[in-house]
Write a protein that holds these residues in place. Structure first.
Motif: not given
Length: 197
Positions: A128-129, A124-125, A121-122, A64
């Motif tokens: 989003d970045h 999707q994060r 989940d990771a 991330l």
């Protein structure tokens, strides 16, 4: 107490984090983001795994942070390469060129494989970045529609399709089957024709 290599602890932390993310950048070019382990990153950055885990608790957090850095670099490069009066088609060409360069500089698996490796989940994060890059593409298309250069009915869907077309060049680029220049020409010709430019 560990030795610090800067005037302040804050500067030392910033330098160490920079070394870690530079290590990720080098390793991603050599073996692909999905194949990198925390041990590889620590070794490449010249630190212990314990120190690495003090900065990033797991691979998802590390990726991330790396993705955020790459996104900022992309946006800075995009803004630097464009003149204020660039046409929508010129803006699109620069966007495509930088996206293809990013695919080569930081190889990664396709979305399905990356999602499987990181977990939903990771992943999707991570998605989003990179949203700021998608926003730039939407602004390019909106500008082209407003000027009459582009003709589309759904800007957001069109942006998704363009990103998919760019992503389709990942394997040919990484295998050496396609040069970045040839990929840029093919993608831009296809997309601009589809946009009615």
């Amino acid at each position: 107490m560990p030795r610090i290599s800067a005037a302040t602890i804050g500067e030392h932390r910033a330098q160490t984090q920079d070394r870690i993310l530079q290590a990720v950048s080098r390793l991603s070019r050599d073996q692909g983001i999905d194949a990198i382990s925390m041990t590889d990153v620590a070794s490449e950055a010249g630190i212990t795994r314990t120190v690495l885990y003090n900065y990033f608790p797991d691979k998802a957090a590390l990726l991330l942070a790396f993705t955020e850095r790459v996104t900022h670099y992309f946006i800075d490069s995009y803004e630097r390469e464009l003149s204020q009066d660039a046409s929508p088609a010129e803006r699109l060409r620069v966007f495509v060129r930088l996206q293809l360069a990013g695919l080569l500089a930081h190889p990664h698996p396709g979305p399905a494989d990356l999602s499987a490796a990181l977990g939903p989940d990771a992943y999707q994060r991570l998605a989003d970045h990179v949203e700021p890059m998608q926003r730039i593409l939407i602004e390019i298309i909106d500008g082209g529609v407003a000027s009459g250069d582009f003709h589309v009915s759904d800007v957001t869907a069109t942006a998704r399709i363009i990103l998919a077309v760019i992503g389709a060049e990942r394997v040919p680029l990484l295998s050496g089957e396609m040069t970045p220049q040839d990929a840029e020409t093919i993608v831009c010709e296809f997309v601009l024709r589809a946009l009615g430019a």
